[in-house]
Design an enzyme around this catalytic site. Structure first.
Site, mmCIF file in Angstrom:
data_model
loop_
_atom_site.group_PDB
_atom_site.id
_atom_site.type_symbol
_atom_site.label_atom_id
_atom_site.label_comp_id
_atom_site.label_asym_id
_atom_site.label_seq_id
_atom_site.Cartn_x
_atom_site.Cartn_y
_atom_site.Cartn_z
ATOM 1 N N ASP A 79 2.210 1.302 -4.866
ATOM 2 C CA ASP A 79 2.164 0.544 -3.631
ATOM 3 C C ASP A 79 2.787 -0.820 -3.905
ATOM 4 O O ASP A 79 3.427 -1.032 -4.938
ATOM 5 C CB ASP A 79 0.752 0.464 -3.058
ATOM 6 C CG ASP A 79 -0.209 -0.359 -3.908
ATOM 7 O OD1 ASP A 79 0.233 -1.018 -4.877
ATOM 8 O OD2 ASP A 79 -1.413 -0.355 -3.604
ATOM 9 N N ARG B 154 -9.084 -1.908 5.232
ATOM 10 C CA ARG B 154 -8.533 -3.073 4.526
ATOM 11 C C ARG B 154 -7.447 -3.718 5.389
ATOM 12 O O ARG B 154 -6.352 -3.179 5.529
ATOM 13 C CB ARG B 154 -7.959 -2.676 3.167
ATOM 14 C CG ARG B 154 -7.307 -3.858 2.450
ATOM 15 C CD ARG B 154 -7.096 -3.633 0.962
ATOM 16 N NE ARG B 154 -6.067 -2.666 0.646
ATOM 17 C CZ ARG B 154 -5.574 -2.475 -0.590
ATOM 18 N NH1 ARG B 154 -6.064 -3.187 -1.599
ATOM 19 N NH2 ARG B 154 -4.662 -1.562 -0.806
#
Length: 534
Positions: free
Chosen positions: A446, A162
């Site tokens: 996150d 990613r």
């Protein structure tokens, strides 16, 4: 001027990544595609302003032919036909990369985005680790003498990388004196060094694409893939990409996004935490109808979240693509069996809902949860690699259902305000120290969690919300007082004054600026935070 580096040796071995040929490839990507990226980011601002003023969004009339057309994405390569459990985590440090590859999951989402703080060291170290993963020679010996090597008794996870979202720059790689596009740096370096190797073994290259807001942004990625494959002489369609549907405008363009990437598309993912952040951000001035209850009380069973996930499954399977479930933030604590048992049961319930709804697999944030996710999907899938053939023709979702934030149960409380401020500062401080995946109170957080936290505070203040538990009205003064208290609480928990001064004090100031400051709303916390790291 051409391409320059602020530091050509941020980590041992950087010269293997920052080669003249690789940098030339990145520069080509930038010169060919950066201007379009800039135009698309500008268009985001206009689109959001229009939607906020109208207080609504809708499916695009000009792309009705795509939604009603008869088309499918390209068939999945063998390594991506079974994705029942995916392990997520940063690609740096090397120990975490090895643990993810050894986890027993089908896929490792090697995260260069929300679970990674993009220090220059981390950016290049991650590329070194991904290169080692592609060649199967990743190894590490800790300072304590513990050896970490890749397992040979089970298949290693398939790596899906990613890159950073379109909005993030890379200030350590300058082109004509200006920062390069972070996404192009991440993709370019990984693709250049690994694509031929991965294509030869059928293991990639595979990508997760984050933070997109519309199908034109997907078209840009597709153009990049076509160019990159041609440049390296790799057959078109070798790349496969899974798109995270984690913004509210993208939820209205799922079909169009798949269509633009159809020769390279693998599936869509329900990026739940960023999705909530996006709704708050997009409609922050649109009134109380868009004020969410406390973050902890907004579950995936809320009607507007059910609409989003069920539409995603239906869209994917109709087009032959994979529907991937999102992250359950609960993580085990090996020192506290009771907490671990609770985490496992919460994850099991979350994954059971996804598997029953038709998802083909899902994410976990910790190796100890791989088995739990696998067991749940095994019960539904059996020997089948996926359930793409389950078309969910029973699902009918309207624009109003996707936007029905008021359908979420729960209240807006001052306790929630306090929690939001604590988490926003605690996460940002650790991010500034170079770590993007942070365990806070037995939840794996996150950047998305910090984004939800700080935007909820801003939204509550600007809508003058009255807190259900205290009767107080959300004001800058109240939030400022609680923020100061939570920063002091963190000072006591950290215990190290030097670390507190270096990371927590600037984090507290940044969160204050973003929530109670006089300046304009900042779209991404990570943009000003990035200015504070090297």
């Amino acid at each position: 001027m051409a391409l320059t580096l602020t530091d050509p040796q941020p980590v041992a071995g950087a010269e293997k990544i920052l080669t003249p040929a690789a940098l030339d490839f990145v520069e080509q990507l930038h010169r060919k595609f950066a201007a379009t990226r800039d135009e698309l980011l500008a268009e985001r601002v206009t689109a959001r302003r229009q939607a906020a003023a109208a207080g609504t969004l809708d499916f695009l009339p000009e792309t009705r032919h795509v939604r009603e057309g008869d088309w499918q994405v390209a068939p999945a390569p063998e390594r991506l036909r079974d994705r029942r459990v995916e392990m997520t985590g940063p690609a740096s440090p090397v120990k975490m990369a090895i643990n993810a590859l050894n986890s027993g999951a089908k896929v490792w989402l090697a995260d260069l985005e929300d679970a990674s703080a993009p220090t220059w060291h981390n950016v290049i170290d991650a590329q070194l680790n991904l290169s080692g993963a592609a060649r199967g020679d990743l190894a590490y010996t800790s300072p304590e003498g513990r050896d970490y090597t890749l397992r040979t008794d089970i298949p290693l996870t398939t790596v899906v990388v990613r890159p950073r979202g379109w909005h993030l720059p890379e200030k350590n790689l300058l082109i004509d004196g200006a920062p390069a596009v972070g996404a192009l740096v991440d993709f370019g370096l990984h693709f250049f060094h690994n694509a031929v190797q991965l294509a030869a073994t059928g293991e990639g290259p595979f990508y997760y694409l984050p933070k997109m807001e519309n199908h034109l942004e997907a078209r840009l990625w597709n153009d990049i893939f076509v160019f990159a494959q041609d440049e390296l002489g790799i057959p078109q369609g070798t790349i496969r990409a899974t798109v995270l549907i984690e913004t509210i405008p993208a939820a209205f363009q799922m079909e169009e996004i798949l269509y633009e990437l159809r020769e390279h598309a693998s599936g869509l993912n329900a990026g739940r935490w960023d999705y909530l952040f996006s709704i708050i951000k997009y409609f922050r001035e649109s009134g109380e109808a868009f004020v969410m209850p406390d973050r902890a009380s907004v579950s995936m069973t809320a009607p507007f979240m059910r609409a989003y996930t069920e539409l995603l499954v239906k869209t994917c399977h109709r087009r032959g693509a994979f529907a991937m479930g999102g992250m359950a933030a609960f993580i085990p604590n090996r020192k506290e069996p009771e907490i671990t048992a609770q985490a496992v049961e919460k994850v099991r319930a979350d994954k059971k809902r996804e598997a029953t709804d038709g998802f083909d697999g899902s994410w976990v944030a910790h190796p100890d949860l791989v088995a739990t996710c696998r067991e749940v999907f095994d019960e539904v899938l059996g020997d089948r690699p996926n359930q793409v053939d389950r078309l969910r023709e029973d699902v009918q979702v309207t624009a109003a259902q996707l936007l029905d934030v008021s359908s979420a149960a729960g209240e807006v409380t001052e306790a929630g305000l306090r929690s939001n401020l604590y988490v926003a500062v605690a996460y940002t401080a650790v991010w500034l120290s170079g770590n993007g995946a942070v365990a806070i109170h037995n939840l794996m957080e996150d950047a998305a969690t910090a984004e939800i936290s700080r935007t909820q505070v801003w939204q509550q203040i600007h809508n003058q919300v009255r807190y259900a538990d205290t009767g107080n009205t959300a004001t800058r003064d109240l939030a400022g007082r609680i923020l100061a208290e939570e920063v002091e609480r963190l000072r006591g928990e950290v215990g190290d004054e030097q670390a507190f001064a270096k990371y927590y004090e600037p984090a507290g100031k940044l969160i204050a600026d973003l929530t109670i400051g006089d300046g304009p709303f900042v779209d991404f916390l990570t943009l000003p935070a990035y200015e504070l790291v090297s």
